[in-house]
Design a protein around this motif. Sequence first.
Motif, PDB file in Angstrom:
ATOM      1  N   ARG A 221       0.823  -1.217   0.000  1.00  0.00           N
ATOM      2  CA  ARG A 221       0.000   0.000   0.000  1.00  0.00           C
ATOM      3  C   ARG A 221       0.853   1.262   0.000  1.00  0.00           C
ATOM      4  N   PHE A 222       0.319   2.265  -0.681  1.00  0.00           N
ATOM      5  CA  PHE A 222       0.973   3.574  -0.699  1.00  0.00           C
ATOM      6  C   PHE A 222      -0.077   4.671  -0.635  1.00  0.00           C
ATOM      7  N   THR A 223       0.352   5.816  -0.139  1.00  0.00           N
ATOM      8  CA  THR A 223      -0.445   7.033  -0.195  1.00  0.00           C
ATOM      9  C   THR A 223       0.498   8.184  -0.499  1.00  0.00           C
ATOM     10  N   ILE A 224       0.146   8.974  -1.490  1.00  0.00           N
ATOM     11  CA  ILE A 224       0.932  10.179  -1.774  1.00  0.00           C
ATOM     12  C   ILE A 224       0.010  11.361  -1.545  1.00  0.00           C
ATOM     13  N   ALA A 225       0.396  12.185  -0.570  1.00  0.00           N
ATOM     14  CA  ALA A 225      -0.432  13.344  -0.222  1.00  0.00           C
ATOM     15  C   ALA A 225       0.266  14.628  -0.659  1.00  0.00           C
ATOM     16  N   GLY A 226      -0.436  15.734  -0.496  1.00  0.00           N
ATOM     17  CA  GLY A 226       0.149  17.028  -0.840  1.00  0.00           C
ATOM     18  C   GLY A 226       0.236  17.267  -2.332  1.00  0.00           C
ATOM     19  N   LEU A 227      -0.635  16.601  -3.113  1.00  0.00           N
ATOM     20  CA  LEU A 227      -0.577  16.730  -4.568  1.00  0.00           C
ATOM     21  C   LEU A 227      -1.452  17.888  -5.043  1.00  0.00           C
ATOM     22  N   ALA A 228      -0.951  18.575  -6.053  1.00  0.00           N
ATOM     23  CA  ALA A 228      -1.776  19.615  -6.675  1.00  0.00           C
ATOM     24  C   ALA A 228      -2.931  18.936  -7.403  1.00  0.00           C
ATOM     25  N   PRO A 229      -4.135  19.496  -7.336  1.00  0.00           N
ATOM     26  CA  PRO A 229      -5.271  18.886  -8.032  1.00  0.00           C
ATOM     27  C   PRO A 229      -5.029  18.824  -9.537  1.00  0.00           C
ATOM     28  N   GLY A 230      -5.633  17.799 -10.174  1.00  0.00           N
ATOM     29  CA  GLY A 230      -5.512  17.684 -11.617  1.00  0.00           C
ATOM     30  C   GLY A 230      -5.214  16.274 -12.064  1.00  0.00           C
ATOM     31  N   PRO A 231      -5.205  16.068 -13.405  1.00  0.00           N
ATOM     32  CA  PRO A 231      -4.924  14.731 -13.948  1.00  0.00           C
ATOM     33  C   PRO A 231      -3.503  14.296 -13.625  1.00  0.00           C
ATOM     34  N   THR A 232      -3.381  13.063 -13.174  1.00  0.00           N
ATOM     35  CA  THR A 232      -2.096  12.599 -12.645  1.00  0.00           C
ATOM     36  C   THR A 232      -1.827  11.168 -13.108  1.00  0.00           C
ATOM     37  N   VAL A 233      -0.591  10.916 -13.493  1.00  0.00           N
ATOM     38  CA  VAL A 233      -0.165   9.567 -13.895  1.00  0.00           C
ATOM     39  C   VAL A 233       0.735   8.994 -12.811  1.00  0.00           C
ATOM     40  N   LEU A 234       0.485   7.741 -12.435  1.00  0.00           N
ATOM     41  CA  LEU A 234       1.288   7.076 -11.409  1.00  0.00           C
ATOM     42  C   LEU A 234       2.205   6.041 -12.046  1.00  0.00           C
ATOM     43  N   ARG A 235       3.414   5.971 -11.539  1.00  0.00           N
ATOM     44  CA  ARG A 235       4.436   5.060 -12.084  1.00  0.00           C
ATOM     45  C   ARG A 235       5.147   4.409 -10.904  1.00  0.00           C
ATOM     46  N   ALA A 236       5.403   3.104 -11.006  1.00  0.00           N
ATOM     47  CA  ALA A 236       6.150   2.404  -9.954  1.00  0.00           C
ATOM     48  C   ALA A 236       7.475   1.920 -10.523  1.00  0.00           C
ATOM     49  N   GLU A 237       8.534   2.091  -9.754  1.00  0.00           N
ATOM     50  CA  GLU A 237       9.865   1.663 -10.195  1.00  0.00           C
ATOM     51  C   GLU A 237      10.641   1.146  -8.996  1.00  0.00           C
ATOM     52  N   PRO A 238      11.611   0.243  -9.241  1.00  0.00           N
ATOM     53  CA  PRO A 238      12.413  -0.258  -8.119  1.00  0.00           C
ATOM     54  C   PRO A 238      13.577   0.681  -7.816  1.00  0.00           C
ATOM     55  N   LEU A 239      13.999   0.720  -6.574  1.00  0.00           N
ATOM     56  CA  LEU A 239      15.182   1.514  -6.197  1.00  0.00           C
ATOM     57  C   LEU A 239      16.418   0.629  -6.380  1.00  0.00           C
ATOM     58  N   ASP A 240      16.669   0.266  -7.636  1.00  0.00           N
ATOM     59  CA  ASP A 240      17.758  -0.667  -7.891  1.00  0.00           C
ATOM     60  C   ASP A 240      19.029   0.022  -8.384  1.00  0.00           C
TER      61      ASP A 240
END
Lengths: 187, 334
Positions: free
Chosen positions: B270-289
């Motif tokens: 699970r994740f939550t990202i707060a403090g985002l400016a309103p509007g259309p948003t694309v989410l991307r997941a990547e490894p910290l490799d």
Amino acid sequence: MALGLVCLIASPVRATVLLPADMPEVARAAAAITVGRVVAVTTRLEPGTRRIERVITLEVTQYLKGDLGREVHVAVPGGQMGHYRTVMVGAPEFAPGDEVVLFLATRAAGLPYVVGLHQGAYRITLDTRSGTRVVSPAPLVRDPDTTGAVAVRRGDPARRPLALDAFAAEVRRALAGPASRVPRRAR
Amino acid sequence: MIRRPGPGLVAVVMVAACGLTASAYLKFGTASGGTGSSLRWVKQPARYFVTDRGVPGVSAADLDAALGRAFGTWQGVSSADIRFERVGFTGSPPFEPDGVSVIGFEQRPDLERTLGATTYTYDTRTGELLEADIFLNSTFDWSVAPAGEPGRFDVESIALHEIGHFVGLGHSALGETELRPGGGRRVVGAEAAMFPIAFGAGTVLGRTLRADDVAGVSDLYPSGSFRESTGSVSGRVTKGGVGVFGAHITAFNLRSGALVGGYSLSRDGRFTIAGLAPGPTVLRAEPLDDGDVQSFFPEDAEVDVDFRVSYGDRAVVVPEGGGVGEVLIKVVAK
């Protein structure tokens, strides 16, 4: 009153900003590159200061560069003494039993230390898929086939932990210089 | 990557595990008695001293002025309520656990790739910051020139990053590096002052806060309208139906181009990202490799870095003062 003060004793934490390095750069900066097992971790005040550091005792099974003896003591920033804990984010963490490859620098006064904090420390683990012992993280090295700068892309399927023998070969190639590098696709 | 269990510490992982809302970037935190707390200054203004020693090219007064500018940048974030007070010069070095926050140069040739570092002292029960010391490594050459100087690192840029830690922020992963043709590695771009790897000497690119930094400090010290004027996105990252811990999630606002980062911080991904400016948003997941996960998580965190980049299962529109939930990002192993 004394009890209250004890509850307030704090845990110092350090966070760093680092200069980046690739594996060949770290290898060249190291006086010795060891393969071995951590047999003890103790904490002390760094001599002459009030800084906390850990002393890692490493039983060396193989040297990829240099030779500091079969048993080496390595200083690593941070540690816990009583209620005080100092963590330098970016400094590698060790526990007895860890199998590691360490890129070590030496100094006139003081114990050897790991080059570039975490950038000079690799772990040897068992890859459950292949059943082989691998070194992680995958080292950041340029493919000699490429020209120009190479972006480090997260999630690149080509960047995977190497078997210990392959990692050792990569280190030796790095130390020998670019001319001796074998193109990746030929391996 | 293998992580060993260690004494309880610091990072937002623990805060999240204790049921608090996780936000963009990383906040340092502490856990006590089953509850988690972010590290933050409760008593304001946060007071600091400056060491009375300069280095070649940077006098103590230069250092003092550059620190003042960097503190002013953080204090100038309109959606955050954090204040600082410079007390004066001191002869004490940084990193003395004396209850006084000290910032200054220190000679550490053994930390040959570390430009600066921050040490906190805090109440382990509440997370209240009591002291934060910052050192800049005088093994390197430094500058306070307005446009930077070749071969010298910019005091204000590095101070801006360390002051981010001073207020309680951890590292952001919003940055990219490359391997140079002649050997070595360098930063090619960073979308956060809290990215832990420095630009090269001679630049002043690190003097500016980005959307991720602003979201971070605003979440820690929100001003009146911050919660109402921003939104959040939450969801899960899964691999083969199982949650992924430690995935780096980026939220890209299609309208403004702003990037804010977050992490999956529980075993079910699970994740939550707060403090985002309103509007259309694309989410991307990547490894910290490509770097050190210990820069982002405690040493006992089992971070999964064996997966390929992937995107959210749907486009989202972040609402003002609200949240979008249950976005699924499925990743596959490398």
